[in-house]
Write a protein that holds these residues in place. Structure first.
Motif, PDB file in Angstrom:
ATOM      1  N   PRO A 255      61.622 -18.940 -14.897  1.00 30.50           N
ATOM      2  CA  PRO A 255      62.268 -17.750 -15.348  1.00 30.50           C
ATOM      3  C   PRO A 255      62.335 -17.664 -16.852  1.00 30.50           C
ATOM      4  N   LEU A 256      62.506 -18.918 -17.462  1.00 28.83           N
ATOM      5  CA  LEU A 256      62.627 -18.818 -18.893  1.00 28.83           C
ATOM      6  C   LEU A 256      61.481 -18.828 -19.560  1.00 28.83           C
ATOM      7  N   ASN A 257      60.207 -19.045 -18.976  1.00 35.48           N
ATOM      8  CA  ASN A 257      58.760 -19.012 -19.381  1.00 35.48           C
ATOM      9  C   ASN A 257      58.461 -17.700 -19.779  1.00 35.48           C
ATOM     10  N   ARG A 258      57.930 -17.185 -20.927  1.00 39.20           N
ATOM     11  CA  ARG A 258      57.915 -15.885 -21.326  1.00 39.20           C
ATOM     12  C   ARG A 258      56.713 -15.155 -20.618  1.00 39.20           C
ATOM     13  N   SER A 259      55.855 -16.031 -20.020  1.00 37.39           N
ATOM     14  CA  SER A 259      54.690 -15.284 -19.337  1.00 37.39           C
ATOM     15  C   SER A 259      54.921 -15.273 -17.592  1.00 37.39           C
ATOM     16  N   THR A 260      56.084 -15.701 -17.318  1.00 39.88           N
ATOM     17  CA  THR A 260      56.527 -15.595 -15.900  1.00 39.88           C
ATOM     18  C   THR A 260      56.872 -14.137 -15.570  1.00 39.88           C
ATOM     19  N   ALA A 261      56.159 -13.796 -14.363  1.00 37.47           N
ATOM     20  CA  ALA A 261      56.438 -12.378 -13.623  1.00 37.47           C
ATOM     21  C   ALA A 261      57.549 -12.268 -12.699  1.00 37.47           C
ATOM     22  N   HIS A 262      57.401 -13.542 -11.988  1.00 33.56           N
ATOM     23  CA  HIS A 262      58.312 -13.565 -10.833  1.00 33.56           C
ATOM     24  C   HIS A 262      59.162 -14.893 -10.766  1.00 33.56           C
TER      25      HIS A 262
END
Length: 418
Positions: A255-262
């Motif tokens: 969730p801390l990855n800026r490209s994560t959607a879910h």
């Protein structure tokens, strides 16, 4: 309180990245969503209710049976006193802000119990509130389990109002305890099984995009999530094909990855419940179109899941999942009355939605649906100025907007003869 509300909002703005990071780590919310919604709407809420702190007033009322010029009747809006708040784990800081900003604007003091599984933003908030100059004793954060701390707040004779967001089952327990203690005032924002009806005359691109958001937003841990999508027969197959195609593109991960959607589900017990929910749906005849499994990586990750061919008598058609599980049902072309009847056939009444280009059809739906919120050609579009709350077993009372202030005020009527 006006200055304190604004100072607190300013401090939250200054610490928004830190708050979003804490929220993401503690609740599993994707950082970009936490920053924009969890924290962003919290700040907006404090600024909105700052504007109400010096505008709370009663009315002057003419008395029909009184002699002219001999009587004066007016009402006063007064604080209730000590208010208890019990907030959930899906939007920890935002639910705190929705309730507490109105509560304090009305002149009360507060004892709040954040969710035991993610209390960290509430504790950081308490630190910021002290820096904002809110006097000691006005805001009190008590962490711990619902069975211990939540029950103690509900049962305490000095608490005169309790605001709760959570499950219907726990809401019933809280309401009973509040009644048996001192008949304290209660507002409850509880479960939902919100229907979303998609007619064939809709903008299909928009219906697919927002239909996905209606379910998968905040990894499905969203009280107004569309618990069931009703899609008109002539576009049913195409709609299912397209939501499956688009769901496959969603990035599941850190969730801390800026490209994560879910991101991950909030805790293991909830993940386990969701997997059981999917299993029951498939065994009862729903068709698993996509997902349905735990993601093979550390953490409580569930694949965004799509179940089609859901029939009205199935468990998944009636019960809330509170997770990223899309349940799709078909309705006959042109059967407006029938689909509204099916959409209303639930004990919940929190939110609802409809997609159609026919304004008269949309307004018929809005007038006929038994839900506290109706979205037309949109979804999840809440605003700090718009009242939020449900009907039936979704609870009663309102968060946000002017209506929320009345949840934390009592009305006194004064009649004077002169």
């Amino acid at each position: 309180m006006l200055i304190n509300h604004l100072r607190l909002a300013d401090l939250m703005q200054q610490h928004k990245e830190e708050l979003a990071t804490i929220e993401s780590i503690d609740s599993g919310a994707v950082y970009t969503l936490a920053l924009k919604t969890h924290i962003g709407m919290s700040i907006e809420t404090w600024r909105y209710f700052a504007g109400w702190t010096d505008k709370i007033m009663g009315n002057t009322i003419p008395i029909s049976h009184a002699r002219p010029n001999k009587n004066l009747t007016f009402t006063k809006k007064e604080p209730i006193g000590v208010c208890g708040l019990v907030t959930p784990w899906n939007y920890p800081l935002m639910m705190l802000s929705w309730k507490m900003a109105a509560c304090l604007a009305a002149g009360n003091t507060v004892v709040i119990k954040p969710a035991a599984v993610c209390p960290l933003t509430a504790l950081k908030f308490a630190e910021l509130s002290a820096k904002a100059g809110i006097p000691p004793g006005v805001i009190n954060v008590v962490t711990g389990s619902g069975g211990l701390v939540g029950n103690a707040i509900a049962a305490h004779p000095d608490v005169r109002k309790l605001g709760f967001t959570g499950s219907t089952e726990i809401g019933q327990v809280i309401m009973k305890t509040c009644a048996e203690s001192n008949l304290k005032k209660v507002s409850l924002e509880l479960g939902g099984k919100s229907p979303l009806v998609i007619f064939s005359d809709c903008d299909l691109d928009k219906a697919v995009r927002l239909g996905m958001q209606s379910v998968f937003f905040n990894k499905g841990e969203n009280c107004i999530a569309a618990g069931r999508l009703f899609v008109e027969a002539s576009i049913y197959d195409e709609f299912v094909r397209r939501v499956v195609q688009e769901t496959k593109k969603m990035t599941v991960g850190d969730p801390l990855n800026r490209s994560t959607a879910h991101g991950p589900q909030n805790h293991y017990a909830h993940l386990k419940k969701l997997l059981e929910y999917i299993d029951i749906g498939v065994k009862q005849g729903a068709k698993l179109r996509y997902g349905g499994k735990r993601v093979d990586r550390p953490g409580y990750f569930l694949e965004p899941t799509i179940l089609s061919d859901v029939e009205d008598n199935m468990f998944v058609a009636k019960e809330e999942s509170f997770g990223p599980i899309m349940c799709i049902s078909k309705f006959h072309d042109g059967d407006v009355e029938g689909v509204i009847k099916r959409a209303n056939a639930t004990e919940y009444g929190l939110a609802s939605g409809v997609f159609t280009k026919d304004l008269s059809k949309a307004m018929k739906f809005a007038e006929s649906i038994d839900a506290g919120t109706v979205f037309i050609n949109t979804y999840n579009k809440t605003d700090v100025g718009a009242p939020f709350g449900g009907f039936k077993q979704s609870g009663f009372g309102k968060d946000l907007g002017q209506d929320a202030l009345n949840e934390y005020l009592k009305t006194k009527c004064v009649t004077l003869e002169y």
